[in-house]
Design an enzyme around this catalytic site. Sequence first.
Site, PDB file in Angstrom:
ATOM      1  N   ASP A   1      54.059  69.971  29.818  1.00 22.57           N
ATOM      2  CA  ASP A   1      54.428  70.325  28.446  1.00 22.57           C
ATOM      3  C   ASP A   1      55.398  69.296  27.882  1.00 22.57           C
ATOM      4  OD1 ASP A   1      52.845  72.558  28.519  1.00 22.57           O
ATOM      5  OD2 ASP A   1      54.488  73.941  29.004  1.00 22.57           O
ATOM      6  N   LYS A   2      55.453  69.232  26.573  1.00 23.18           N
ATOM      7  CA  LYS A   2      56.311  68.274  25.875  1.00 23.18           C
ATOM      8  C   LYS A   2      57.760  68.356  26.351  1.00 23.18           C
ATOM      9  CE  LYS A   2      58.101  67.346  21.194  1.00 23.18           C
ATOM     10  NZ  LYS A   2      58.010  67.739  19.771  1.00 23.18           N
TER      11      LYS A   2
END
Length: 360
Positions: A145-146
């Site tokens: 995830d970011k």
Amino acid sequence: MAVLGSVGLRLWGPAPALSRSLRAFSTTPGAAAAVSAEQLAEKLRAQKREEQKQEEPKNPVLRRVRELSELSKRLQRVHPNVLAKALKHKLLYQNEELVVIDKPYGLPVHGGPGIQNCITDVLPILAKMLDGMKAEPLHLCHRLDKETTGVMVLARDKDTAHRIQCLFKTRQVEKKYWTISVGLPVPSEGLVDIPIVEKEVQSHQSHYKMTLAPNYRISPENGKMVKVRRNRDAHSAVTRYRVLASSPSCSLLELQPITGVKHQLRVHLAYGLGCPILGDHKYAHWSKLAPQKLPENTLMRLGLEQAKVRHLPLHLHAHQLTLPTGTSGDKQLHLVCRPPRFFRNTLKRLKLEIPESLEK
């Protein structure tokens, strides 16, 4: 994260401050010709330093949080070559088949609406920086995830990428994450085996979230466990966890996802164990989108007011990956990545010590 700070960042297009300064110089007769590019650049740097000095938060925690936020924004504005160079500086390991990097906070893996820079877009450039201009573009083997930091595996060719992806899909890769949770899980070590499904949250701000879809419930009549009909849209999700260190209101956990469902670790901690990840504002509440609510003693140790908690980053780090190697998979490749600076600073403030046996 410090490495990124040491790499020069060049912005796309003329900055507003630059345009104003150019207009100011051009209105003075003959000044434009007399002022060199170096003098103009120095003037702009001095102006920016002065602005930052005036706006700099006094609280050291807020300063670090702001630096992290600004870094994430700069990553979206830098030239792809600069971003690739920054990732090269985050190199953890490489051989004839693999390249392993330490993924920085705030950098998305894939593109999408509003995303100007992502890891996927700069893989061809990174490959050339590592292996020369004729190098084949690197390939993703998995995703993070970011807001997640840590170990990310890339492959030098499609065949290797496909092989590694199959290892992930067949659960032959051992993944270990470190996270700081709000609260202490009981028991201190265990297994969360609860399916997860995506649902729409009906509120004044309708949105979608992953949530639990348990196969059992407690009967209100006799308090016994009763099996319920399985949600056909739910995905099997299993997470091992253990407490590495704890303080009165927070814990350092090691998480080992057995499956790979979207936001699995965040959902299992928040809704399964009741101990959400520090800085996870998405899963801090079910029915609304709002900043995480922190206990008073946690706020005190972090030196924060509740009104500023919305700036806290997600504290989730991919600490270790173990890949089977060799023709028969009888050997293992252990890839370990130290937590980023903001993560370590939070550990220090919360008085959470990493066990010596796990320090690298």
